[in-house]
Scaffold this motif. Structure first.
Motif, short mmCIF file in Angstrom:
data_model
loop_
_atom_site.label_atom_id
_atom_site.label_comp_id
_atom_site.label_asym_id
_atom_site.label_seq_id
_atom_site.Cartn_x
_atom_site.Cartn_y
_atom_site.Cartn_z
N ARG A 167 -3.05 21.70 47.13
CA ARG A 167 -2.67 20.34 47.49
C ARG A 167 -3.83 19.61 48.16
O ARG A 167 -4.08 18.42 47.92
CB ARG A 167 -1.47 20.35 48.43
CG ARG A 167 -0.23 20.99 47.88
CD ARG A 167 0.82 21.20 48.96
NE ARG A 167 1.31 19.95 49.50
CZ ARG A 167 2.41 19.32 49.07
NH1 ARG A 167 3.12 19.83 48.07
NH2 ARG A 167 2.81 18.20 49.62
N HIS A 168 -4.55 20.34 49.01
CA HIS A 168 -5.59 19.71 49.82
C HIS A 168 -6.78 19.24 48.99
O HIS A 168 -7.41 18.24 49.34
CB HIS A 168 -6.04 20.66 50.93
CG HIS A 168 -5.04 20.77 52.03
ND1 HIS A 168 -5.14 20.07 53.22
CD2 HIS A 168 -3.87 21.47 52.12
CE1 HIS A 168 -4.11 20.35 53.99
NE2 HIS A 168 -3.32 21.20 53.35
N VAL A 169 -7.11 19.94 47.90
CA VAL A 169 -8.20 19.43 47.07
C VAL A 169 -7.82 18.08 46.46
O VAL A 169 -8.65 17.19 46.30
CB VAL A 169 -8.60 20.46 45.98
CG1 VAL A 169 -7.54 20.60 44.90
CG2 VAL A 169 -9.94 20.09 45.38
N LEU A 170 -6.53 17.90 46.17
CA LEU A 170 -6.08 16.63 45.60
C LEU A 170 -6.10 15.51 46.63
O LEU A 170 -6.26 14.34 46.27
CB LEU A 170 -4.68 16.78 45.01
CG LEU A 170 -4.52 17.82 43.89
CD1 LEU A 170 -3.08 17.80 43.38
CD2 LEU A 170 -5.48 17.54 42.74
N TYR A 171 -5.97 15.84 47.90
CA TYR A 171 -6.01 14.81 48.95
C TYR A 171 -7.37 14.11 48.98
O TYR A 171 -7.47 12.97 49.46
CB TYR A 171 -5.73 15.42 50.32
CG TYR A 171 -4.34 15.98 50.51
CD1 TYR A 171 -3.28 15.61 49.67
CD2 TYR A 171 -4.08 16.90 51.52
CE1 TYR A 171 -2.01 16.14 49.85
CE2 TYR A 171 -2.81 17.42 51.71
CZ TYR A 171 -1.78 17.05 50.87
OH TYR A 171 -0.53 17.57 51.05
N HIS A 172 -8.41 14.78 48.50
CA HIS A 172 -9.75 14.20 48.53
C HIS A 172 -10.06 13.34 47.30
O HIS A 172 -11.12 12.69 47.25
CB HIS A 172 -10.80 15.31 48.61
CG HIS A 172 -10.81 16.05 49.91
ND1 HIS A 172 -11.26 15.49 51.09
CD2 HIS A 172 -10.42 17.31 50.22
CE1 HIS A 172 -11.15 16.37 52.07
NE2 HIS A 172 -10.64 17.48 51.58
N VAL A 173 -9.19 13.35 46.31
CA VAL A 173 -9.50 12.69 45.04
C VAL A 173 -9.68 11.19 45.22
O VAL A 173 -8.84 10.50 45.79
CB VAL A 173 -8.41 12.96 43.99
CG1 VAL A 173 -8.64 12.13 42.73
CG2 VAL A 173 -8.38 14.45 43.63
N GLN A 174 -10.81 10.71 44.71
CA GLN A 174 -11.08 9.28 44.59
C GLN A 174 -11.24 8.95 43.11
O GLN A 174 -11.36 9.84 42.26
CB GLN A 174 -12.34 8.90 45.36
CG GLN A 174 -12.26 9.11 46.86
CD GLN A 174 -13.52 8.67 47.59
OE1 GLN A 174 -14.35 7.94 47.05
NE2 GLN A 174 -13.65 9.10 48.83
N GLU A 175 -11.24 7.67 42.80
CA GLU A 175 -11.35 7.25 41.40
C GLU A 175 -12.60 7.85 40.76
O GLU A 175 -13.70 7.74 41.30
CB GLU A 175 -11.38 5.73 41.30
CG GLU A 175 -11.37 5.23 39.87
CD GLU A 175 -11.26 3.72 39.78
OE1 GLU A 175 -11.26 3.20 38.65
OE2 GLU A 175 -11.17 3.06 40.83
N GLY A 176 -12.39 8.50 39.62
CA GLY A 176 -13.51 9.07 38.87
C GLY A 176 -13.87 10.49 39.21
O GLY A 176 -14.75 11.08 38.57
N ASP A 177 -13.22 11.09 40.21
CA ASP A 177 -13.53 12.47 40.59
C ASP A 177 -12.98 13.47 39.57
O ASP A 177 -11.99 13.20 38.87
CB ASP A 177 -12.94 12.80 41.95
CG ASP A 177 -13.69 12.15 43.10
OD1 ASP A 177 -14.79 11.60 42.88
OD2 ASP A 177 -13.16 12.18 44.24
N VAL A 178 -13.61 14.64 39.54
CA VAL A 178 -13.19 15.74 38.67
C VAL A 178 -12.85 16.95 39.54
O VAL A 178 -13.67 17.38 40.35
CB VAL A 178 -14.30 16.12 37.67
CG1 VAL A 178 -13.84 17.25 36.76
CG2 VAL A 178 -14.73 14.89 36.85
#
Length: 248
Positions: free
Chosen positions: A83-94
Protein backbone atom coordinates in the motif's frame (compact mmCIF):
# COMPACT_ATOMS: atom_id res chain seq x y z
CA UNK A 1 3.52 4.51 12.05
CA UNK A 2 5.33 3.32 8.92
CA UNK A 3 7.31 5.90 7.01
CA UNK A 4 8.84 5.36 3.59
CA UNK A 5 10.95 7.68 1.49
CA UNK A 6 9.86 9.25 -1.76
CA UNK A 7 12.14 9.20 -4.80
CA UNK A 8 14.09 11.89 -6.59
CA UNK A 9 12.43 12.16 -9.98
CA UNK A 10 14.60 12.69 -13.07
CA UNK A 11 14.37 15.81 -15.26
CA UNK A 12 11.23 15.78 -17.38
CA UNK A 13 13.10 16.45 -20.62
CA UNK A 14 14.95 13.15 -20.21
CA UNK A 15 11.74 11.24 -19.60
CA UNK A 16 10.00 12.82 -22.56
CA UNK A 17 12.97 12.28 -24.86
CA UNK A 18 13.41 8.63 -23.94
CA UNK A 19 9.68 8.07 -24.34
CA UNK A 20 10.10 8.70 -28.08
CA UNK A 21 12.85 6.12 -28.56
CA UNK A 22 11.28 2.85 -27.41
CA UNK A 23 12.68 -0.10 -25.49
CA UNK A 24 14.59 -1.75 -28.33
CA UNK A 25 16.54 1.35 -29.35
CA UNK A 26 17.31 2.13 -25.71
CA UNK A 27 18.40 -1.43 -24.90
CA UNK A 28 20.74 -1.46 -27.89
CA UNK A 29 22.14 1.94 -27.03
CA UNK A 30 22.77 0.94 -23.42
CA UNK A 31 24.42 -2.25 -24.64
CA UNK A 32 26.92 -0.22 -26.65
CA UNK A 33 27.55 1.88 -23.53
CA UNK A 34 28.44 -1.17 -21.44
CA UNK A 35 25.09 -1.92 -19.75
CA UNK A 36 24.74 -5.26 -21.47
CA UNK A 37 21.32 -6.34 -20.23
CA UNK A 38 18.95 -3.57 -19.11
CA UNK A 39 15.94 -5.74 -20.07
CA UNK A 40 13.81 -7.24 -17.29
CA UNK A 41 13.78 -10.80 -18.58
CA UNK A 42 10.63 -12.90 -18.44
CA UNK A 43 8.32 -10.04 -17.52
CA UNK A 44 5.84 -9.81 -20.38
CA UNK A 45 3.51 -7.07 -21.60
CA UNK A 46 -0.09 -7.79 -20.64
CA UNK A 47 -1.68 -4.87 -22.49
CA UNK A 48 -0.64 -4.90 -26.13
CA UNK A 49 0.19 -1.52 -27.62
CA UNK A 50 0.88 0.21 -24.32
CA UNK A 51 4.13 2.16 -23.98
CA UNK A 52 5.35 4.01 -20.91
CA UNK A 53 8.33 5.99 -19.70
CA UNK A 54 8.69 7.23 -16.14
CA UNK A 55 10.62 7.10 -12.86
CA UNK A 56 10.66 3.93 -10.79
CA UNK A 57 9.02 3.55 -7.41
CA UNK A 58 10.18 0.23 -5.99
CA UNK A 59 8.75 -2.46 -3.74
CA UNK A 60 10.88 -5.31 -2.40
CA UNK A 61 9.41 -8.64 -1.32
CA UNK A 62 11.12 -11.35 0.71
CA UNK A 63 10.32 -14.97 1.59
CA UNK A 64 7.99 -15.28 4.57
CA UNK A 65 9.32 -16.25 7.99
CA UNK A 66 6.90 -16.73 10.89
CA UNK A 67 9.06 -14.70 13.29
CA UNK A 68 9.19 -11.76 10.86
CA UNK A 69 5.76 -11.87 9.25
CA UNK A 70 2.49 -13.51 10.29
CA UNK A 71 -0.26 -11.12 9.19
CA UNK A 72 -3.37 -11.86 7.15
CA UNK A 73 -4.78 -9.95 4.20
CA UNK A 74 -6.65 -7.36 6.28
CA UNK A 75 -5.05 -7.73 9.74
CA UNK A 76 -3.67 -4.18 9.81
CA UNK A 77 -3.73 -2.63 6.35
CA UNK A 78 -1.39 0.22 7.24
CA UNK A 79 1.44 -2.20 8.02
CA UNK A 80 1.25 -3.59 4.47
CA UNK A 81 4.00 -2.01 2.42
CA UNK A 82 2.46 -2.75 -0.96
CA UNK A 83 0.00 0.00 0.00
CA UNK A 84 2.77 2.40 0.96
CA UNK A 85 4.53 2.28 -2.41
CA UNK A 86 1.25 3.41 -3.96
CA UNK A 87 1.01 6.35 -1.55
CA UNK A 88 4.06 7.84 -3.29
CA UNK A 89 2.63 7.59 -6.81
CA UNK A 90 2.59 10.81 -8.82
CA UNK A 91 1.48 11.29 -12.41
CA UNK A 92 3.73 9.34 -14.76
CA UNK A 93 5.41 7.15 -12.12
CA UNK A 94 6.10 3.45 -12.67
CA UNK A 95 5.81 0.96 -9.80
CA UNK A 96 8.43 -1.80 -10.07
CA UNK A 97 8.13 -4.83 -7.79
CA UNK A 98 10.69 -7.47 -6.90
CA UNK A 99 8.30 -10.33 -6.13
CA UNK A 100 11.11 -12.88 -6.51
CA UNK A 101 9.48 -14.38 -9.59
CA UNK A 102 6.77 -15.85 -7.35
CA UNK A 103 3.83 -17.14 -9.40
CA UNK A 104 1.38 -17.62 -6.50
CA UNK A 105 1.07 -14.24 -4.76
CA UNK A 106 -0.95 -11.55 -6.55
CA UNK A 107 0.85 -8.37 -5.51
CA UNK A 108 -1.90 -5.93 -6.49
CA UNK A 109 -5.53 -6.51 -7.36
CA UNK A 110 -8.58 -4.60 -8.49
CA UNK A 111 -8.80 -2.02 -5.69
CA UNK A 112 -5.08 -1.25 -5.45
CA UNK A 113 -4.91 -0.93 -9.23
CA UNK A 114 -7.89 1.43 -9.22
CA UNK A 115 -6.10 3.62 -6.67
CA UNK A 116 -2.92 3.52 -8.77
CA UNK A 117 -4.80 4.70 -11.84
CA UNK A 118 -6.55 7.42 -9.86
CA UNK A 119 -3.15 8.72 -8.75
CA UNK A 120 -2.04 9.03 -12.38
CA UNK A 121 0.51 6.20 -12.41
CA UNK A 122 1.93 5.26 -15.80
CA UNK A 123 2.34 1.51 -15.37
CA UNK A 124 3.17 -1.44 -13.13
CA UNK A 125 6.02 -3.92 -13.60
CA UNK A 126 6.22 -7.03 -11.41
CA UNK A 127 8.66 -9.89 -11.30
CA UNK A 128 5.68 -11.97 -10.31
CA UNK A 129 1.91 -11.82 -10.70
CA UNK A 130 -1.25 -9.83 -10.04
CA UNK A 131 -4.81 -10.89 -9.22
CA UNK A 132 -8.38 -9.86 -10.19
CA UNK A 133 -7.57 -9.92 -13.90
CA UNK A 134 -11.16 -9.44 -15.17
CA UNK A 135 -11.60 -6.20 -13.23
CA UNK A 136 -8.03 -4.98 -13.62
CA UNK A 137 -8.29 -5.30 -17.40
CA UNK A 138 -11.25 -2.90 -17.34
CA UNK A 139 -8.91 -0.23 -15.98
CA UNK A 140 -6.80 -0.33 -19.17
CA UNK A 141 -3.55 -0.05 -17.23
CA UNK A 142 -0.11 -0.60 -18.73
CA UNK A 143 1.16 -3.84 -17.13
CA UNK A 144 4.28 -5.99 -17.45
CA UNK A 145 4.03 -9.19 -15.40
CA UNK A 146 4.88 -12.87 -15.31
CA UNK A 147 1.21 -13.77 -15.10
CA UNK A 148 -1.86 -13.85 -12.86
CA UNK A 149 -3.06 -15.60 -9.70
CA UNK A 150 -6.27 -15.59 -7.66
CA UNK A 151 -4.22 -15.46 -4.44
CA UNK A 152 -3.71 -12.27 -2.45
CA UNK A 153 -0.27 -10.81 -1.92
CA UNK A 154 0.78 -12.55 1.34
CA UNK A 155 -1.30 -15.71 0.95
CA UNK A 156 1.60 -18.02 0.16
CA UNK A 157 5.37 -17.51 0.30
CA UNK A 158 6.37 -13.84 0.15
CA UNK A 159 5.66 -10.53 1.86
CA UNK A 160 6.46 -6.87 1.08
CA UNK A 161 9.54 -5.82 3.03
CA UNK A 162 10.70 -2.38 1.84
CA UNK A 163 9.62 0.60 -0.26
CA UNK A 164 11.88 2.67 -2.51
CA UNK A 165 15.04 0.66 -1.98
CA UNK A 166 17.31 -0.84 -4.63
CA UNK A 167 15.79 -4.08 -5.93
CA UNK A 168 16.29 -6.72 -8.59
CA UNK A 169 13.51 -7.16 -11.14
CA UNK A 170 13.74 -9.62 -14.00
CA UNK A 171 17.47 -9.99 -13.41
CA UNK A 172 18.16 -6.24 -13.53
CA UNK A 173 19.10 -3.94 -10.66
CA UNK A 174 16.56 -1.12 -10.30
CA UNK A 175 17.40 1.96 -8.23
CA UNK A 176 14.51 4.17 -7.06
CA UNK A 177 14.19 7.03 -9.55
CA UNK A 178 15.67 5.09 -12.49
CA UNK A 179 13.85 5.78 -15.74
CA UNK A 180 11.76 2.82 -16.90
CA UNK A 181 10.86 2.45 -20.57
CA UNK A 182 8.46 -0.34 -21.47
CA UNK A 183 6.52 -1.32 -24.57
CA UNK A 184 5.60 -4.50 -26.46
CA UNK A 185 9.29 -5.51 -26.51
CA UNK A 186 9.42 -5.50 -22.71
CA UNK A 187 10.70 -3.23 -19.94
CA UNK A 188 14.18 -1.70 -19.72
CA UNK A 189 15.98 0.29 -17.02
CA UNK A 190 17.82 3.53 -17.79
CA UNK A 191 20.10 4.80 -15.00
CA UNK A 192 19.63 8.53 -14.66
CA UNK A 193 23.40 9.05 -14.90
CA UNK A 194 23.37 7.47 -18.38
CA UNK A 195 20.09 8.93 -19.61
CA UNK A 196 21.42 12.01 -21.43
CA UNK A 197 23.93 9.97 -23.42
CA UNK A 198 21.30 7.35 -24.18
CA UNK A 199 19.00 10.07 -25.44
CA UNK A 200 21.62 11.64 -27.70
CA UNK A 201 22.94 8.38 -29.12
CA UNK A 202 19.48 6.87 -29.42
CA UNK A 203 18.13 9.82 -31.39
CA UNK A 204 21.01 9.58 -33.87
CA UNK A 205 20.40 5.86 -34.26
CA UNK A 206 16.67 6.35 -34.81
CA UNK A 207 17.31 8.94 -37.53
CA UNK A 208 19.68 6.90 -39.68
CA UNK A 209 17.58 3.81 -39.10
CA UNK A 210 14.54 5.55 -40.58
CA UNK A 211 16.59 6.43 -43.65
CA UNK A 212 17.86 2.85 -43.89
CA UNK A 213 14.33 1.47 -43.53
CA UNK A 214 13.22 3.42 -46.59
CA UNK A 215 16.16 2.15 -48.60
CA UNK A 216 15.69 -1.47 -47.54
CA UNK A 217 11.99 -1.35 -48.39
CA UNK A 218 13.02 -0.26 -51.88
CA UNK A 219 15.23 -3.34 -52.17
CA UNK A 220 18.53 -1.53 -51.77
CA UNK A 221 21.59 -3.47 -50.49
CA UNK A 222 21.52 -4.57 -46.85
CA UNK A 223 25.32 -4.31 -46.80
CA UNK A 224 25.13 -0.58 -47.54
CA UNK A 225 22.16 0.46 -45.44
CA UNK A 226 22.09 -1.69 -42.29
CA UNK A 227 24.06 -0.76 -40.41
CA UNK A 228 24.64 2.42 -42.33
CA UNK A 229 27.92 2.06 -44.21
CA UNK A 230 30.34 5.02 -44.14
CA UNK A 231 30.03 5.21 -47.93
CA UNK A 232 26.31 6.02 -47.48
CA UNK A 233 26.85 8.78 -44.91
CA UNK A 234 26.83 11.63 -47.46
CA UNK A 235 23.61 10.28 -48.97
CA UNK A 236 22.05 10.02 -45.53
CA UNK A 237 23.01 13.57 -44.56
CA UNK A 238 21.48 14.91 -47.78
CA UNK A 239 18.26 13.01 -47.03
CA UNK A 240 18.30 14.23 -43.43
CA UNK A 241 18.37 17.88 -44.51
CA UNK A 242 15.18 17.35 -46.48
CA UNK A 243 13.30 15.33 -43.86
CA UNK A 244 12.22 16.02 -40.33
CA UNK A 245 12.70 12.73 -38.54
CA UNK A 246 10.90 11.65 -35.40
CA UNK A 247 11.96 8.41 -33.68
CA UNK A 248 9.60 5.48 -34.17
Amino acid sequence: MIKSNDITRPPKHLVEGLRQLGAATIAGTLGHMGFKNPHMTGILPQTKGKAICGPALTLQCLPQRPDLFSEGEYADPETQLHRHVLYHVQEGDVVVVDARGDMRSGIFGDMMSTYFKGRGGAGIIIDGVMRDRPNVEKLDLALWLKGWSPNYHVQTDIYPNAVNVTIACGGVTVVPGDIIVADDDGAVVVPVSMAQQVLEDGQKHAEWEEFSRIKLMAGEPLQRYYPLHPDAEEEYQAWRKLNSVKPA
